[in-house]
Design a protein around this motif. Structure first.
Motif, short mmCIF file in Angstrom:
data_model
loop_
_atom_site.label_atom_id
_atom_site.label_comp_id
_atom_site.label_asym_id
_atom_site.label_seq_id
_atom_site.Cartn_x
_atom_site.Cartn_y
_atom_site.Cartn_z
N ALA A 208 -35.87 16.92 -87.18
CA ALA A 208 -36.08 17.67 -87.32
C ALA A 208 -35.50 18.06 -88.88
N PRO A 209 -36.55 19.08 -90.13
CA PRO A 209 -35.74 19.08 -91.35
C PRO A 209 -34.53 19.95 -91.64
N ALA A 210 -34.25 19.81 -92.55
CA ALA A 210 -32.87 20.19 -92.66
C ALA A 210 -32.95 21.75 -93.11
N LEU A 211 -34.59 22.50 -93.64
CA LEU A 211 -34.89 24.00 -94.04
C LEU A 211 -35.69 24.15 -92.98
N TYR A 212 -36.00 24.93 -93.10
CA TYR A 212 -37.20 25.68 -92.73
C TYR A 212 -37.72 26.24 -94.03
N ARG A 213 -38.79 26.56 -94.19
CA ARG A 213 -39.21 27.08 -95.37
C ARG A 213 -39.82 29.32 -94.69
N ARG B 215 -43.29 28.38 -107.27
CA ARG B 215 -43.65 29.24 -105.61
C ARG B 215 -44.20 28.91 -105.06
N LEU B 216 -44.18 28.24 -103.74
CA LEU B 216 -44.90 27.53 -102.78
C LEU B 216 -45.25 28.63 -101.62
N THR B 217 -46.86 28.79 -101.51
CA THR B 217 -47.25 28.66 -100.13
C THR B 217 -47.44 27.60 -99.01
N CYS B 218 -47.71 28.33 -98.02
CA CYS B 218 -47.86 27.32 -96.97
C CYS B 218 -49.43 27.80 -96.29
N THR B 219 -49.83 26.50 -95.97
CA THR B 219 -51.77 27.09 -95.72
C THR B 219 -51.10 27.25 -94.26
N PRO B 220 -52.79 28.18 -93.90
CA PRO B 220 -51.73 28.32 -91.89
C PRO B 220 -51.99 27.45 -91.53
N ASP B 221 -52.19 26.10 -91.53
CA ASP B 221 -51.84 24.91 -90.27
C ASP B 221 -50.32 24.59 -90.94
N VAL B 222 -49.94 24.71 -91.54
CA VAL B 222 -48.77 24.34 -92.11
C VAL B 222 -47.11 24.75 -91.67
N SER B 223 -47.74 26.48 -91.87
CA SER B 223 -46.81 27.64 -91.21
C SER B 223 -47.00 27.08 -89.44
N GLN B 224 -48.42 27.18 -89.03
CA GLN B 224 -48.14 26.81 -87.39
C GLN B 224 -47.52 25.68 -87.48
N LYS B 225 -47.63 24.72 -88.12
CA LYS B 225 -47.22 23.15 -87.10
C LYS B 225 -45.77 23.85 -87.46
N GLN B 226 -45.04 23.94 -88.85
CA GLN B 226 -43.69 24.31 -88.86
C GLN B 226 -42.93 25.61 -88.08
N ALA B 227 -43.99 26.24 -87.64
CA ALA B 227 -44.08 27.44 -86.39
C ALA B 227 -43.47 27.02 -85.29
N ASN B 228 -44.48 25.79 -85.31
CA ASN B 228 -43.92 24.59 -83.33
C ASN B 228 -42.94 24.61 -83.47
N ARG B 229 -42.55 23.37 -84.96
CA ARG B 229 -41.23 22.61 -84.64
C ARG B 229 -40.16 23.66 -84.15
N MET B 230 -39.83 24.56 -85.27
CA MET B 230 -38.74 25.38 -85.82
C MET B 230 -38.82 26.72 -84.15
N ASN B 231 -39.43 26.98 -83.15
CA ASN B 231 -39.29 27.61 -82.60
C ASN B 231 -39.09 26.42 -80.63
N ALA B 232 -39.50 25.08 -81.22
CA ALA B 232 -38.87 23.98 -79.87
C ALA B 232 -37.90 23.68 -80.53
N ARG B 233 -37.03 24.30 -82.01
CA ARG B 233 -36.17 23.21 -82.26
C ARG B 233 -34.84 24.50 -81.35
N PHE B 234 -35.15 25.90 -81.48
CA PHE B 234 -34.32 26.38 -80.59
C PHE B 234 -33.99 26.40 -79.28
N MET B 235 -35.02 25.60 -79.00
CA MET B 235 -34.56 25.33 -77.23
C MET B 235 -34.37 24.41 -76.88
N GLU B 236 -34.20 23.37 -77.90
CA GLU B 236 -33.52 22.29 -78.06
C GLU B 236 -31.19 22.27 -77.98
N TRP B 237 -31.69 23.07 -79.33
CA TRP B 237 -29.69 23.74 -79.44
C TRP B 237 -29.84 25.11 -80.05
#
Length: 416
Positions: A372-377, A56-78
């Motif tokens: 952008a990744p194919a999946l977000y964790r 089972r994978l757990t994300c560090t807070p830094d990785v979690s925040q970095k992913q959230a930033n990219r994912m939220n930006a992706r919602f604005m792009e498409w």
């Protein structure tokens, strides 16, 4: 003299360029440091973990925040990047399912797919094409059959090619293989059910003799067994997204049987507790996905579903019209995405938000668009807040018990 000065200028420029390159490399290294630490953590988990399941994978807070930033930006792009995802994980689906069958020592068992909320049948067609392309049931042939039926009825069905232009998906390059498989298509709308029966007659003549079975059921899936009232749109409109459960006594509503996944499997396969291996449990229940998941508790607790995919659609309860479904602020009862994925985590499933890759069409409009990744964790504190979905989104999960399934999804979510 002028020549010497020019050489000095070129030398200074070259040194400056090397310095800038070095700065960019350091910046890139720093930006990816969190991801590198996360990768080391995965390797440590793999060394420490047993052989029973994928770690089972757990994300560090830094990785979690970095992913959230990219994912939220992706919602604005498409806005629909997760509503109509690329489903890159489908590319290796036969191998994923074969490995799971062999792991469970059931190599001879048919591929088994439950398509809950079948609608016009495009998910069924996707899996039939991926696993048994020689059956010639695929998104392209399906839309042809649907349109032929509409002509025979002197009408036109709304979004007959699928809400995500599903009929235009690339087909399996292998056009000959026929595999023993069963796809159970559950559709509560009598109008859509009748259309699907006609489509099957056109596409799979002699369906009873086909090695690939497309079973079509006029019933809904839920967390209880019995009868429920459904919107009047279910009776007449083919593929109407409003075909959902309504309060008993609603004017013009119709009664349709509902069943849990667990009861359906027990009744259909006489399992007596020995559940069949379900390769894919797909759920698109117009906001009632959490109820369907609850009704599959025995299956999921036993990790007898290799993969699960479901729709997260908070917009069904947050629009101006009457709310329906369980997602969103006015869900009844309200369910949050992380509540559902945390529950699946306790049962041994890793979940991801499915998405679209950045394609050439997007890059032609914005050359600076980031990959952008194919999946977000989601699982393991990788997603800590409800995603800011505009419309609806799709989630795909894999049981950690099945290492290849879990590993394939993990590999597609490696870039954050």
């Amino acid at each position: 003299t002028s020549g010497g000065g020019s050489e000095g200028d070129h030398g200074d420029a070259a040194a400056e360029e090397r310095l800038n390159n070095l700065r960019r490399e350091v910046k890139s290294f720093t930006a990816n440091l969190g991801t590198m630490k996360d990768t080391v953590k995965v390797l440590e988990q793999q060394q420490q973990g047993g052989e029973d399941e994928y770690p089972r994978l757990t994300c560090t807070p830094d990785v979690s925040q970095k992913q959230a930033n990219r994912m939220n930006a992706r919602f604005m792009e498409w806005w629909s990047h997760s509503a109509c995802p690329d489903q890159v994980w489908m590319e290796n689906i036969r191998g994923i399912f074969d490995d799971a069958s062999h792991q469970e020592q059931r190599p001879a068992q048919n591929y088994l797919v439950l398509d809950i909320g079948c609608n016009k049948g495009y998910t069924s067609a996707d899996f039939l094409d991926a696993l048994s392309p020689g059956t010639n049931m695929n998104p392209s042939t399906l839309v042809g059959a649907i349109r032929a039926i509409a002509r025979e009825m002197n009408t036109k069905f709304d979004r007959d090619g699928g809400v995500c232009n599903d009929s235009n998906k690339p087909l399996n390059k292998d056009r000959n293989t026929k595999s023993t498989m069963e796809v159970h298509c559950f559709e509560p709308s009598p109008a859509t059910y009748n259309m699907l029966i006609k489509a099957r007659e056109k596409l799979i003549p002699g369906a009873d003799e086909s090695v690939a079975k497309w079973h079509i059921h006029n019933e809904g899936l839920h967390e209880v067994n019995g009868q429920m009232s459904w919107h009047s749109a279910c009776a007449t409109a083919v593929g109407d997204e409003l075909c959902t459960i309504v309060p008993d006594g609603t004017a013009d509503s119709i009664t349709v049987p509902v069943v849990t996944v667990d009861k359906f499997l027990d009744d259909t396969y006489s399992s007596g507790g020995n559940l069949p291996l379900v390769h894919m449990l797909k759920i698109d229940a117009e906001g009632l996905d959490p109820a369907v998941i609850n009704g599959a508790h025995n299956l999921l607790k036993a990790q007898r579903a290799v993969m699960v995919m479901f729709e997260f659609n908070p917009g069904l309860s947050e629009g101006k019209g009457p709310p329906h479904g369980m997602w969103g602020n006015r869900g009844n009862p309200r369910k949050r995405l992380l509540e559902v994925t945390n529950s699946l985590d306790t049962l041994g499933y890793d979940c991801y938000l499915d998405t679209r890759l950045v394609d050439e069409n997007e890059r032609s409009k914005n050359a600076n668009l980031k990959d952008a990744p194919a999946l977000y964790r989601i699982t393991g504190q990788c997603l800590t807040d409800e995603p800011g979905v505009r419309g609806w989104a799709n989630v795909v999960c894999a049981a950690r018990k099945f290492k290849r399934a879990s590993g394939e999804l993990r590999s597609l979510a490696s870039m954050v």
